[in-house]
Write an enzyme that holds these catalytic residues in place. Structure first.
Site, PDB file in Angstrom:
ATOM      1  N   ARG A   1      12.105 -12.890 -11.103  1.00 15.54           N
ATOM      2  CA  ARG A   1      11.139 -12.900  -9.995  1.00 15.54           C
ATOM      3  C   ARG A   1      11.787 -12.627  -8.635  1.00 15.54           C
ATOM      4  O   ARG A   1      11.205 -12.936  -7.600  1.00 15.54           O
ATOM      5  CB  ARG A   1      10.361 -14.223  -9.963  1.00 15.54           C
ATOM      6  CG  ARG A   1       9.507 -14.448 -11.208  1.00 15.54           C
ATOM      7  CD  ARG A   1       8.602 -15.655 -11.046  1.00 15.54           C
ATOM      8  NE  ARG A   1       7.750 -15.810 -12.220  1.00 15.54           N
ATOM      9  CZ  ARG A   1       8.079 -16.511 -13.306  1.00 15.54           C
ATOM     10  NH1 ARG A   1       9.248 -17.131 -13.351  1.00 15.54           N
ATOM     11  NH2 ARG A   1       7.241 -16.603 -14.317  1.00 15.54           N
TER      12      ARG A   1
ATOM     13  N   LYS B   1      11.852  -0.338   0.422  1.00 15.28           N
ATOM     14  CA  LYS B   1      10.986   0.254  -0.600  1.00 15.28           C
ATOM     15  C   LYS B   1      11.789   0.457  -1.876  1.00 15.28           C
ATOM     16  O   LYS B   1      12.858   1.066  -1.861  1.00 15.28           O
ATOM     17  CB  LYS B   1      10.452   1.608  -0.135  1.00 15.28           C
ATOM     18  CG  LYS B   1       9.165   1.550   0.655  1.00 15.28           C
ATOM     19  CD  LYS B   1       8.639   2.965   0.825  1.00 15.28           C
ATOM     20  CE  LYS B   1       7.320   2.996   1.549  1.00 15.28           C
ATOM     21  NZ  LYS B   1       6.810   4.370   1.683  1.00 15.28           N
TER      22      LYS B   1
ATOM     23  N   ARG C   1       4.246   2.836   9.601  1.00 12.13           N
ATOM     24  CA  ARG C   1       5.263   3.241   8.627  1.00 12.13           C
ATOM     25  C   ARG C   1       4.812   4.432   7.785  1.00 12.13           C
ATOM     26  O   ARG C   1       5.649   5.161   7.226  1.00 12.13           O
ATOM     27  CB  ARG C   1       5.637   2.054   7.732  1.00 12.13           C
ATOM     28  CG  ARG C   1       6.820   2.349   6.812  1.00 12.13           C
ATOM     29  CD  ARG C   1       7.395   1.114   6.153  1.00 12.13           C
ATOM     30  NE  ARG C   1       8.475   1.490   5.257  1.00 12.13           N
ATOM     31  CZ  ARG C   1       9.274   0.633   4.640  1.00 12.13           C
ATOM     32  NH1 ARG C   1       9.130  -0.665   4.827  1.00 12.13           N
ATOM     33  NH2 ARG C   1      10.233   1.053   3.832  1.00 12.13           N
TER      34      ARG C   1
ATOM     35  N   ASN D   1       6.114   9.291   5.911  1.00 12.93           N
ATOM     36  CA  ASN D   1       5.737  10.109   4.751  1.00 12.93           C
ATOM     37  C   ASN D   1       5.435  11.557   5.135  1.00 12.93           C
ATOM     38  O   ASN D   1       4.876  12.307   4.315  1.00 12.93           O
ATOM     39  CB  ASN D   1       4.519   9.501   4.051  1.00 12.93           C
ATOM     40  CG  ASN D   1       4.836   8.163   3.419  1.00 12.93           C
ATOM     41  OD1 ASN D   1       5.884   7.978   2.810  1.00 12.93           O
ATOM     42  ND2 ASN D   1       3.926   7.214   3.578  1.00 12.93           N
TER      43      ASN D   1
END
Length: 349
Positions: free
Chosen positions: A120, A142, A234, A238
């Site tokens: 976890r 990420k 954010r 991309n």
């Protein structure tokens, strides 16, 4: 040594200095009380740096093990993650122990995801060895893997406890991988820093790469601090990626690298936004010229309908629309929500 502090929920430092990888054991020791550490790397990086890193870790008192997977995007899947879990369990890793990602963007994504989900969640360190990873993917937390329906559709936000960047590792990269990373550098100039973009136009990036790395991670740091979980600003990171990811999927992650796909995506979406009078005239030509300088493609023969169709499966799509990152001009970016039904017409230029 250059140090960039990232003040996320769990703050950490990005350290940048030539030769740093040889002292990585002491650097990691400063930020953790862990006893065991699993180093995750690929078959390409192993021959260059694994022995040096393992020796440094052991000299600093760590009980270290090495997990090596086959290099390439094709390994970025849940089956390989499962092998990582088994390796860590057999090594006796506990919640107090850590993972070290030694490699490029694929390695960082996978090792970070394994760390985020093993027991976890355990801590991990990024030691990026590719330009793409040093300027972009090693920072921000990420992590993830690809599934058959698309790229990075399974993942987690999991910040590292330290990022160690040694620009000397770029000396062992083939030119193709340097050019691949330059797509992300160009992206940062496009979305946030017109001065950086102009510098890339004037100079050879590799002559000033240490400063470029610091500038790119500083830009990303600022964005991530304001929007850690990608709910707003954010998304600007991309730029070029929505169409680029579609191209990668069309080619089944073979033959067209991530940076090449992003380069095509940046030019394609900017040509479309210029045509729609949403972007300053001439912007796409400047981006294309800079991409060509670093031997990156600026167009692709893939069918526009197929590109638009695969965008529907992108993780940035939802509610019948996709968030396209567009430029007003170089250095000034914004997000335009575009209905999927209109996307094909928008990019068909």
């Amino acid at each position: 040594m250059k140090k960039v502090r990232v003040n996320t929920a769990k703050p950490y430092d990005i350290l940048i200095e030539r030769g740093l990888i040889g002292n990585i054991g002491a650097l990691v020791k400063d930020v953790t009380a862990a006893k065991k550490i699993t180093v995750i790397t690929d078959t390409n990086v192993k021959g260059y740096y694994a022995d040096k890193v393992m020796s440094s870790l052991k000299e600093s008192g760590f009980d270290a093990s090495l997990f090596v997977y086959e290099a390439g995007e094709k390994s970025k899947n849940l089956a390989v993650i499962g092998e990582m879990y088994s390796h860590m369990a057999n090594f006796g890793m506990s919640r107090r122990d850590i993972v070290l990602a030694l490699g490029g963007g694929v390695c960082g994504d996978m090792a970070g995801f394994a760390a985020a989900t093993y027991m976890r969640g355990i801590e991990f360190v990024q030691a990026p060895t590719s330009l793409l990873a040093q300027v972009d993917s090693s920072v921000g937390g990420k992590t993830g893997v690809d599934i058959s329906q698309g790229k990075n559709l399974v993942g987690a936000f999991h910040q590292p406890i330290l990022v160690v960047i040694d620009p000397d590792t770029l000396n062992t990269l083939p030119e193709h991988f340097i050019n691949d990373g330059m797509a992300e550098v160009i992206k940062y100039g496009c979305i946030k820093d017109s001065a950086l973009f102009s510098t890339l136009e004037r100079e050879n990036a590799m002559d000033i790469i240490d400063g470029i790395i610091e500038r790119c991670v500083s830009i990303k740091r600022d964005v991530v601090e304001r929007d850690e979980k990608e709910s707003g600003e954010r998304m600007l990171l991309n730029f070029g990626h929505t169409l680029g990811h579609s191209l990668e999927k069309i080619y089944n992650f073979e033959g067209l690298s991530h940076g090449e796909a992003v380069a095509v995506g940046m030019v394609m979406v900017t040509k479309a936004s210029e045509k729609a009078s949403l972007t300053e005239s001439g912007t796409a030509d400047r981006i294309a010229a800079l991409c060509k300088k670093y031997k990156l493609p600026v167009s692709d023969k893939a069918d526009i309908k197929e590109i638009a169709r695969h965008c529907a499966g992108d993780k940035k799509a939802g509610g019948g629309s996709v968030n396209l990152v567009l430029l007003k001009k170089i250095g000034d970016s914004y997000i335009k929500k575009t209905p999927l039904g209109e996307l094909e017409g928008f990019i068909n230029i």
